[in-house]
Motif scaffolding. Structure first.
Motif, PDB file in Angstrom:
ATOM      1  N   ILE A  42      -4.534  12.180  -2.599  1.00  0.00           N
ATOM      2  CA  ILE A  42      -4.388  10.769  -2.220  1.00  0.00           C
ATOM      3  C   ILE A  42      -4.755  10.681  -0.747  1.00  0.00           C
ATOM      4  N   SER A  43      -5.710   9.806  -0.421  1.00  0.00           N
ATOM      5  CA  SER A  43      -6.159   9.658   0.970  1.00  0.00           C
ATOM      6  C   SER A  43      -5.972   8.210   1.396  1.00  0.00           C
ATOM      7  N   PHE A  44      -5.432   8.000   2.596  1.00  0.00           N
ATOM      8  CA  PHE A  44      -5.178   6.628   3.048  1.00  0.00           C
ATOM      9  C   PHE A  44      -5.068   6.592   4.572  1.00  0.00           C
ATOM     10  N   LEU A  90       0.836  -1.205   0.000  1.00  0.00           N
ATOM     11  CA  LEU A  90       0.000   0.000   0.000  1.00  0.00           C
ATOM     12  C   LEU A  90       0.873   1.258   0.000  1.00  0.00           C
ATOM     13  N   GLN A  96      -6.838   0.534   2.204  1.00  0.00           N
ATOM     14  CA  GLN A  96      -7.375   1.139   0.990  1.00  0.00           C
ATOM     15  C   GLN A  96      -6.818   2.541   0.762  1.00  0.00           C
ATOM     16  N   ILE A  97      -6.422   2.794  -0.488  1.00  0.00           N
ATOM     17  CA  ILE A  97      -6.034   4.144  -0.904  1.00  0.00           C
ATOM     18  C   ILE A  97      -7.204   4.701  -1.714  1.00  0.00           C
ATOM     19  N   LEU A 123      -7.785   7.556  -4.446  1.00  0.00           N
ATOM     20  CA  LEU A 123      -7.119   8.513  -5.333  1.00  0.00           C
ATOM     21  C   LEU A 123      -8.216   9.375  -5.950  1.00  0.00           C
ATOM     22  N   LYS A 141     -10.775   3.765  -5.909  1.00  0.00           N
ATOM     23  CA  LYS A 141     -10.383   3.050  -4.691  1.00  0.00           C
ATOM     24  C   LYS A 141      -9.416   1.925  -5.045  1.00  0.00           C
ATOM     25  N   GLU A 196      -4.045  12.647   4.196  1.00  0.00           N
ATOM     26  CA  GLU A 196      -4.430  13.142   2.875  1.00  0.00           C
ATOM     27  C   GLU A 196      -3.289  13.957   2.291  1.00  0.00           C
ATOM     28  N   ARG A 218      -6.442   9.006   9.221  1.00  0.00           N
ATOM     29  CA  ARG A 218      -6.453   9.417   7.822  1.00  0.00           C
ATOM     30  C   ARG A 218      -5.291  10.350   7.505  1.00  0.00           C
ATOM     31  N   LYS A 231       2.841   1.783  -3.193  1.00  0.00           N
ATOM     32  CA  LYS A 231       1.954   2.292  -4.246  1.00  0.00           C
ATOM     33  C   LYS A 231       1.822   3.816  -4.138  1.00  0.00           C
ATOM     34  N   ILE A 232       1.678   4.305  -2.901  1.00  0.00           N
ATOM     35  CA  ILE A 232       1.593   5.760  -2.711  1.00  0.00           C
ATOM     36  C   ILE A 232       2.873   6.418  -3.203  1.00  0.00           C
TER      37      ILE A 232
END
Length: 330
Positions: free
Chosen positions: A260-262, A133, A268-269, A271, A279, A252, A250, A136-137
């Motif tokens: 991008i929020s995670f 995860l 779960q990300i 975008l 998602k 952001e 959270r 990926k960010i």
């Protein structure tokens, strides 16, 4: 000396080692867990039997000096990290140490000095860096999926009775003599390390820390601000006394084209670009530290770079100290 297999000894085989990390030492290639240590001999023996570990000790020095052990994982509370890291390095054994790296940034710096002085490797368990995860960010940021980064807003809000962290028999995590601080010192290292990993060098940072509830001796509200050299700004709020329904985890990241929020403890990300949410879901890992441990093993065997050096982890410790004004309090 050229090692072909890492034979680990664990100092402090407590909660974190049951599932998060422990089993991964046997699952990683060219790696096996040969000895564990806890001061409570019965618990050390119980851990060894349940996990199929051949040797157990109740004395850390005996484990450090076991000739079969050629690398050491330190998973005690932070109070003991410095002492056991330096003893292990002095014995010529590379160290993988849990986060937070130490009680404070001064202790962390002494660990780095020892690593350099003895010429023995040191890695710190900021293991989220290598989870799919968070990787990926990193790639979304590198490919400028949300344009130029402007700022980050992080909130970690929890009610007083929260279960996000492993429970220990006595809650040492809220005892500053043992943990350096409270829940902030337990949870924020992951978050702050990722910010350094994503956004690089810091230009300036400061924070506010208060004990609003009057319970215990540690801060239960911390805010922190970072200006990175690249102009990106970070704002973080950690509060451990909110109402149950306000619980939030959270982060952001805002850019010129989207967001991008995670969560830090989720899978779960989200975008967001042009108002559209995409998602991206990730499977929970059986052992959250396994990708990190595999990379540390490769590093100790001279097959990879250090996934998180002591020098990098010191910067996280300096942020923890700075936000909670430990530097002024001393």
């Amino acid at each position: 000396m050229h090692m072909t297999e890492i034979k680990w000894g664990i100092i402090g085989c407590g909660d974190v080692t049951e599932v998060k990390s422990g089993p991964a030492f046997n699952k990683a290639p060219n790696s096996s867990l040969v000895a564990v240590m806890r001061r409570d001999a019965a618990k050390a023996e119980d851990y060894a039997q349940r996990h199929g570990v051949p040797k157990w000790y109740s004395n850390a020095d005996e484990l450090i000096n076991d000739p079969e052990v050629n690398a050491i994982y330190i998973a005690t509370p932070p109070l003991q990290h410095e002492e056991f890291t330096i003893k292990s390095l002095a014995a010529g054994k590379p160290v993988y140490v849990e986060k937070p790296m130490a009680l404070n940034s001064e202790a962390a710096k002494r660990m780095v000095v020892a690593s350099n002085q003895y010429g023995i490797k040191l890695s710190v368990a900021h293991y989220r860096r290598l989870q799919p995860l968070f990787l990926k960010i990193k790639s979304l940021l590198e490919e400028q999926a949300i344009g130029d980064i402007r700022f980050i807003d992080l909130k970690m809000l929890q009610p007083q009775k929260s279960v996000i962290i492993a429970s220990a028999e006595s809650d040492w995590r809220t005892n500053p003599e043992i943990a350096g601080g409270g829940l902030f010192h337990d949870l924020a290292p992951h978050q702050l390390d990722l910010m350094l990993y994503y956004f690089g060098e810091i230009k300036t940072a400061h924070g506010i820390a208060v004990n609003q509830s009057g319970n215990g001796q540690v801060d239960d509200l911390v805010t922190g601000h970072i200006l990175f050299e690249n102009g990106v700004v970070f704002n973080g709020t950690w509060c451990f006394t909110v109402a149950e329904e306000q619980q939030l985890d959270r982060c952001e990241i805002f850019g010129t084209k989207g967001k991008i929020s995670f969560p830090m403890f989720g899978h779960q990300i989200i975008l967001t670009i042009n108002g559209e949410d995409e998602k991206l879901d990730f499977l929970p890992l059986a052992h959250v530290e396994q990708p990190m441990i595999e990379k540390v093993v490769a590093y100790f065997l001279n097959q990879a770079e250090n996934p998180c050096s002591g020098e990098e982890a010191v910067k996280t410790m300096e942020l923890l100290d700075g936000f909670t004004n430990q530097l002024q309090k001393e």
